[in-house]
Design a protein around this motif. Structure first.
Motif, mmCIF file in Angstrom:
data_model
loop_
_atom_site.group_PDB
_atom_site.id
_atom_site.type_symbol
_atom_site.label_atom_id
_atom_site.label_comp_id
_atom_site.label_asym_id
_atom_site.label_seq_id
_atom_site.Cartn_x
_atom_site.Cartn_y
_atom_site.Cartn_z
ATOM 1 N N ASN A 187 26.783 62.157 38.966
ATOM 2 C CA ASN A 187 27.696 62.911 39.821
ATOM 3 C C ASN A 187 28.335 61.919 40.776
ATOM 4 O O ASN A 187 27.650 61.360 41.639
ATOM 5 N N GLU A 188 29.629 61.695 40.609
ATOM 6 C CA GLU A 188 30.297 60.639 41.366
ATOM 7 C C GLU A 188 31.626 61.147 41.923
ATOM 8 O O GLU A 188 32.399 61.803 41.226
ATOM 9 N N ALA A 189 31.862 60.841 43.195
ATOM 10 C CA ALA A 189 33.111 61.217 43.856
ATOM 11 C C ALA A 189 33.925 59.961 44.143
ATOM 12 O O ALA A 189 33.373 58.927 44.548
ATOM 13 N N PHE A 190 35.221 60.056 43.939
ATOM 14 C CA PHE A 190 36.115 58.916 44.132
ATOM 15 C C PHE A 190 37.222 59.289 45.113
ATOM 16 O O PHE A 190 37.641 60.445 45.197
ATOM 17 N N ILE A 191 37.696 58.274 45.832
ATOM 18 C CA ILE A 191 38.945 58.391 46.581
ATOM 19 C C ILE A 191 39.829 57.230 46.157
ATOM 20 O O ILE A 191 39.423 56.065 46.226
ATOM 21 N N THR A 192 41.023 57.542 45.675
ATOM 22 C CA THR A 192 41.989 56.539 45.261
ATOM 23 C C THR A 192 43.050 56.424 46.348
ATOM 24 O O THR A 192 43.658 57.426 46.737
ATOM 25 N N TYR A 193 43.241 55.218 46.840
ATOM 26 C CA TYR A 193 44.158 54.967 47.963
ATOM 27 C C TYR A 193 45.408 54.236 47.480
ATOM 28 O O TYR A 193 45.315 53.225 46.768
ATOM 29 N N PHE A 194 46.561 54.739 47.885
ATOM 30 C CA PHE A 194 47.849 54.080 47.684
ATOM 31 C C PHE A 194 48.092 53.237 48.928
ATOM 32 O O PHE A 194 48.158 53.765 50.042
ATOM 33 N N ILE A 195 48.211 51.912 48.755
ATOM 34 C CA ILE A 195 48.246 51.022 49.909
ATOM 35 C C ILE A 195 49.443 50.087 49.858
ATOM 36 O O ILE A 195 50.056 49.871 48.816
ATOM 37 N N VAL A 196 49.746 49.529 51.028
ATOM 38 C CA VAL A 196 50.826 48.554 51.149
ATOM 39 C C VAL A 196 50.361 47.433 52.074
ATOM 40 O O VAL A 196 49.614 47.662 53.020
ATOM 41 N N ARG A 197 50.808 46.230 51.752
ATOM 42 C CA ARG A 197 50.648 45.115 52.677
ATOM 43 C C ARG A 197 52.047 44.602 52.984
ATOM 44 O O ARG A 197 52.693 43.988 52.136
ATOM 45 N N GLU A 198 52.502 44.899 54.171
ATOM 46 C CA GLU A 198 53.822 44.469 54.592
ATOM 47 C C GLU A 198 53.754 43.023 55.058
ATOM 48 O O GLU A 198 52.683 42.507 55.407
ATOM 49 N N PRO A 199 54.892 42.321 55.082
ATOM 50 C CA PRO A 199 54.892 40.930 55.555
ATOM 51 C C PRO A 199 54.289 40.807 56.951
ATOM 52 O O PRO A 199 54.624 41.561 57.862
ATOM 53 N N ASP A 200 53.329 39.885 57.086
ATOM 54 C CA ASP A 200 52.705 39.567 58.379
ATOM 55 C C ASP A 200 51.898 40.726 58.962
ATOM 56 O O ASP A 200 51.698 40.804 60.177
ATOM 57 N N THR A 201 51.436 41.656 58.103
ATOM 58 C CA THR A 201 50.605 42.752 58.597
ATOM 59 C C THR A 201 49.396 42.914 57.684
ATOM 60 O O THR A 201 49.346 42.371 56.585
ATOM 61 N N SER A 202 48.432 43.687 58.149
ATOM 62 C CA SER A 202 47.255 43.985 57.332
ATOM 63 C C SER A 202 47.566 45.147 56.382
ATOM 64 O O SER A 202 48.658 45.724 56.415
ATOM 65 N N ILE A 203 46.591 45.493 55.572
ATOM 66 C CA ILE A 203 46.770 46.575 54.607
ATOM 67 C C ILE A 203 46.854 47.918 55.325
ATOM 68 O O ILE A 203 46.088 48.208 56.253
ATOM 69 N N THR A 204 47.782 48.755 54.867
ATOM 70 C CA THR A 204 47.951 50.104 55.412
ATOM 71 C C THR A 204 47.838 51.122 54.280
ATOM 72 O O THR A 204 48.369 50.906 53.181
ATOM 73 N N ILE A 205 47.151 52.218 54.542
ATOM 74 C CA ILE A 205 47.039 53.308 53.569
ATOM 75 C C ILE A 205 48.241 54.230 53.706
ATOM 76 O O ILE A 205 48.525 54.740 54.789
ATOM 77 N N LEU A 206 48.943 54.442 52.583
ATOM 78 C CA LEU A 206 50.100 55.330 52.574
ATOM 79 C C LEU A 206 49.718 56.752 52.173
ATOM 80 O O LEU A 206 50.304 57.722 52.663
ATOM 81 N N ALA A 207 48.755 56.884 51.247
ATOM 82 C CA ALA A 207 48.339 58.200 50.761
ATOM 83 C C ALA A 207 47.001 58.030 50.042
ATOM 84 O O ALA A 207 46.588 56.913 49.711
ATOM 85 N N ARG A 208 46.332 59.155 49.793
ATOM 86 C CA ARG A 208 45.035 59.087 49.114
ATOM 87 C C ARG A 208 44.780 60.373 48.344
ATOM 88 O O ARG A 208 45.297 61.439 48.703
ATOM 89 N N LEU A 209 43.974 60.253 47.298
ATOM 90 C CA LEU A 209 43.653 61.393 46.440
ATOM 91 C C LEU A 209 42.179 61.317 46.067
ATOM 92 O O LEU A 209 41.698 60.288 45.584
ATOM 93 N N GLY A 210 41.453 62.405 46.270
ATOM 94 C CA GLY A 210 40.060 62.464 45.875
ATOM 95 C C GLY A 210 39.901 63.108 44.502
ATOM 96 O O GLY A 210 40.706 63.951 44.107
ATOM 97 N N TRP A 211 38.881 62.669 43.764
ATOM 98 C CA TRP A 211 38.582 63.307 42.481
ATOM 99 C C TRP A 211 37.101 63.091 42.165
ATOM 100 O O TRP A 211 36.434 62.265 42.793
ATOM 101 N N THR A 212 36.598 63.864 41.224
ATOM 102 C CA THR A 212 35.161 63.887 40.950
ATOM 103 C C THR A 212 34.918 63.966 39.447
ATOM 104 O O THR A 212 35.665 64.628 38.719
ATOM 105 N N VAL A 213 33.849 63.296 38.999
ATOM 106 C CA VAL A 213 33.345 63.494 37.648
ATOM 107 C C VAL A 213 31.854 63.813 37.759
ATOM 108 O O VAL A 213 31.141 63.223 38.569
#
Length: 297
Positions: A187-213
């Protein structure tokens, strides 16, 4: 150069089709799988890879505005990263008669939740895999949109195909007898993150989706072969969310991109099992209390 990311345009969607969770009994093993791009023969003979393509497909989209006629997205990097939380991952083997004992294997003990569910290709780094251009499609918008903006439609794809393989039999050395598969669960739960790294910045999360198997199966044996006596298997998406979440354990793992991966922990779990290390692998001289009497006939 003037590129501006329109974060409000970010979207993430479950594109999975034709896949569900299922249990297959082969000649040598039980295969917990998704029903798309699976190689069922992996349960018949060792050394066969269980999958040959994706089952789960997730897509992220965002608009990058260009105000100076740019022809590429510059130093912007877009990607997907997944984080896993494992709730159950175990298998039970039981002897033909009570005196032949049982073996309980809890693979979850080797996992730290949550974990970074990223599997780089040979020669790739984790970050190189997450931000791979192979998963990126960029369409230039040269004709102004209805809002008058030009730029780039950015699309990132993510795929996965979870599975587990358990041998039908396991030698219980403490009881000096073969034990036979009686139950398997993951039984495993996942979160998939859509991310961006803009010039001279750290990683930012734009959106996310959870799913399970979720796989759960019990087996009885008749004439030297197992059959399902109970089964419950599910593959399904949860909610999608736009924007970065408040800092939590899962998102922290996602943006750091430097923790031990789920696959590394899975290797540790299987090593503990092969080496019969307690308490990960408990070989007992008795069956579990109240275990069903019709298990092996």
């Amino acid at each position: 150069m003037a590129l501006t990311l329109d974060r409000s345009s970010a979207k993430i969607a479950w594109k999975t089709a034709g896949a569900t969770a299922a249990v297959h009994i082969g000649a040598e093993s039980v295969l917990l799988h998704c029903t798309k791009n699976v190689t069922l023969a992996a349960a018949d003979v060792s050394g066969v890879r269980a999958t040959h393509g994706p089952a789960v497909e997730i897509e992220g989209r965002v608009f990058l505005e260009a105000t100076a006629g740019e022809f590429d997205i510059g130093n912007f990097q877009f990607g997907m990263v997944q984080v896993s939380t494992l709730h159950a991952y175990d298998v039970l083997y039981v002897g033909r008669v009570p005196s032949e004992g049982s073996t309980a294997v809890d693979l979850r003990r080797s996992f730290a939740n949550p974990s970074l569910d990223v599997e780089p290709d040979t020669g790739e780094t984790i970050q190189g895999h997450v931000f791979s251009p192979n998963n990126l499609i960029v369409d230039r918008v040269g004709v102004p949109r209805p809002d008058g903006k030009k730029g780039f439609d950015v699309k990132v794809s993510f795929t996965d195909n979870p599975w587990s393989l358990f041998n039908l039999q396991f030698e219980n050395r403490r009881a000096a007898a073969p034990n036979f598969i009686a139950r398997a669960a993951r039984n495993e739960a996942f979160i998939t993150y859509f991310i961006v790294r803009e010039p001279d910045t750290s990683i930012t999360i734009l959106a996310r989706l959870g799913w399970t198997v979720n796989w759960f199966a019990e087996f009885n044996w008749t004439g030297g072969r197992p059959a399902l006596s109970a089964s419950r298997s599910l593959l399904f998406p949860g909610e999608s969310r736009i924007g970065a979440p408040a800092a939590d354990a899962e998102s922290t793992v996602a943006v750091r991109l430097n923790s031990r991966t789920t696959n590394q922990m899975d290797n540790d779990a299987n090593d503990a099992w092969k080496q019969r290390r307690e308490p990960d692998c408990m070989q007992l001289r008795e069956r579990p209390p109240g275990f069903r009497s019709n298990f092996y006939q």
